[in-house]
Design a protein around this motif. Structure first.
Motif, PDB file in Angstrom:
ATOM      1  N   GLY A   1      -2.659 -43.275  33.615  1.00 53.43           N
ATOM      2  CA  GLY A   1      -2.347 -44.575  34.196  1.00 53.43           C
ATOM      3  C   GLY A   1      -3.427 -45.583  33.833  1.00 53.43           C
ATOM      4  N   GLY A   2      -3.371 -46.722  34.503  1.00 54.75           N
ATOM      5  CA  GLY A   2      -4.339 -47.775  34.202  1.00 54.75           C
ATOM      6  C   GLY A   2      -4.825 -48.497  35.442  1.00 54.75           C
ATOM      7  N   GLY A   3      -4.361 -48.003  36.610  1.00 56.51           N
ATOM      8  CA  GLY A   3      -4.624 -48.697  37.871  1.00 56.51           C
ATOM      9  C   GLY A   3      -6.097 -48.860  38.233  1.00 56.51           C
ATOM     10  N   ASN A   4      -6.961 -48.078  37.601  1.00 63.64           N
ATOM     11  CA  ASN A   4      -8.406 -48.233  37.857  1.00 63.64           C
ATOM     12  C   ASN A   4      -8.945 -49.512  37.208  1.00 63.64           C
ATOM     13  N   PHE A   5      -8.162 -50.078  36.281  1.00 66.86           N
ATOM     14  CA  PHE A   5      -8.562 -51.345  35.661  1.00 66.86           C
ATOM     15  C   PHE A   5      -7.631 -52.499  36.047  1.00 66.86           C
TER      16      PHE A   5
ATOM     17  N   ALA B   1       0.990 -59.716  32.110  1.00 66.86           N
ATOM     18  CA  ALA B   1       0.186 -58.868  33.002  1.00 66.86           C
ATOM     19  C   ALA B   1       0.395 -57.390  32.655  1.00 66.86           C
ATOM     20  N   ASP B   2       1.627 -57.050  32.337  1.00 66.21           N
ATOM     21  CA  ASP B   2       1.910 -55.654  31.972  1.00 66.21           C
ATOM     22  C   ASP B   2       1.305 -55.299  30.614  1.00 66.21           C
ATOM     23  N   HIS B   3       1.233 -56.258  29.728  1.00 66.39           N
ATOM     24  CA  HIS B   3       0.537 -55.989  28.455  1.00 66.39           C
ATOM     25  C   HIS B   3      -0.920 -55.614  28.734  1.00 66.39           C
ATOM     26  N   ILE B   4      -1.543 -56.339  29.634  1.00 68.95           N
ATOM     27  CA  ILE B   4      -2.937 -56.011  29.979  1.00 68.95           C
ATOM     28  C   ILE B   4      -2.999 -54.607  30.591  1.00 68.95           C
ATOM     29  N   GLY B   5      -2.034 -54.308  31.455  1.00 70.82           N
ATOM     30  CA  GLY B   5      -1.987 -52.978  32.091  1.00 70.82           C
ATOM     31  C   GLY B   5      -1.891 -51.868  31.052  1.00 70.82           C
ATOM     32  N   MET B   6      -1.059 -52.078  30.052  1.00 69.04           N
ATOM     33  CA  MET B   6      -0.903 -51.034  29.022  1.00 69.04           C
ATOM     34  C   MET B   6      -2.184 -50.870  28.220  1.00 69.04           C
ATOM     35  N   LEU B   7      -2.874 -51.979  27.970  1.00 70.62           N
ATOM     36  CA  LEU B   7      -4.163 -51.870  27.263  1.00 70.62           C
ATOM     37  C   LEU B   7      -5.178 -51.115  28.123  1.00 70.62           C
ATOM     38  N   ALA B   8      -5.077 -51.290  29.433  1.00 76.35           N
ATOM     39  CA  ALA B   8      -5.964 -50.547  30.346  1.00 76.35           C
ATOM     40  C   ALA B   8      -5.751 -49.041  30.187  1.00 76.35           C
ATOM     41  N   THR B   9      -4.494 -48.638  30.030  1.00 81.95           N
ATOM     42  CA  THR B   9      -4.236 -47.190  29.877  1.00 81.95           C
ATOM     43  C   THR B   9      -4.832 -46.670  28.569  1.00 81.95           C
TER      44      THR B   9
END
Ligand code: UDP
Length: 235
Positions: free
Chosen positions: A52-56, A70-78
């Motif tokens: 996941g990416g929720g820590n970022f 926002a979801d693009h950023i989330g995917m980069l976090a993963t």
């Protein structure tokens, strides 16, 4: 003892990588998780991981920002998490490949299903980054999808709760834990274990899921060996 499952898809939430800080990366915690993964590999189990990416970052809690962006950023976090896990596994002596659903070829391989399966057959751990590559989805859905695609024997969903309850056990002391249940029950009773897209994906494709607590990282190995460490969800 022989492992119960030959090929697994492990989903690790971003939160689980952060330890007590709840944000960022805690390498002591990641190392413990990776040690258990290494034990599975050494036992001959093929391991795919979706993180996941929720820590970022979480797209749905990004306030006024355009959701797709926002979801693009989330995917980069993963992808950051995938690289951190890869590094930790390599330090333990595992062969690892990172494949991302958004191409970033200087950093990781692009996601190609057949290539992923080849890596798995060679005993390499494959870490899938960037979720499904699409906004409005979750990494739980990505994990369900990859589990089905690589024909995993089981989807191991590591959480911070030791199984599925009828209500939040952190809030209600009388919450009842299920040993087994169906994806239809998860959907009909709106149990908060995963989003409905992910549950539907598993239900419609006959994927079996085990929900277990990662606060004890060796639960990964114990689950693979067939021990009863959480709640089994199937149809
Ligand atoms: N995300 C996305 N598409 C996907 C998977 C993830 O857009 O297929 C984005 C989304 O913004 C999500 C974030 O990546 O909030 C982090 O994933 P998730 O919330 O599932 O991480 P977890 O809660 O498991 O740490």
């Amino acid at each position: 003892m022989e492992p119960k499952y030959k090929r697994i898809l492990l989903k690790v939430s971003g939160e689980a990588l952060a330890g007590d800080n709840k944000t960022g990366l805690n390498f002591d915690v990641i190392n413990e998780i990776c040690k258990s993964v290494k034990k599975c590999v050494d036992a001959g189990v093929q391991v795919g991981i979706v993180c996941g990416g929720g820590n970022f970052w979480r797209g749905r809690s990004s306030g006024a920002m355009d959701r797709t962006r926002a979801d693009h950023i989330g995917m980069l976090a993963t992808a950051m998490n995938a690289l951190a896990i890869a590094d930790s596994l390599e330090a333990l002596g595992c062969n690892v490949r990172v494949q991302t659903a958004i191409t970033m070829q200087q950093v990781a391989e692009p996601y190609i299903r057949n290539k992923a399966v080849k890596h798995l057959n060679k005993g390499r751990v494959v870490i899938f980054g960037c979720g499904t590559g699409n906004p409005f989805f979750s990494t739980d859905t990505a994990a369900s999808l990859r589990a089905v695609e690589i024909e995993a024997d089981i989807f191991l969903k590591a959480t911070l709760v030791d199984g599925v309850y009828d209500k939040d056990p952190h809030k209600y002391p009388d919450a009842k834990k299920y040993d087994t249940l169906t994806f239809s029950q998860v959907l009909n009773d709106e149990l908060g274990v995963m989003d409905s897209t992910a549950a539907t994906m598993c239900r419609d494709n006959g994927m079996k899921m085990l929900v277990f607590d990662l606060s004890r990282p060796d639960n990964i190995y114990d689950a693979v060996m067939g021990e009863n460490v959480g709640t089994v969800v199937s149809e």
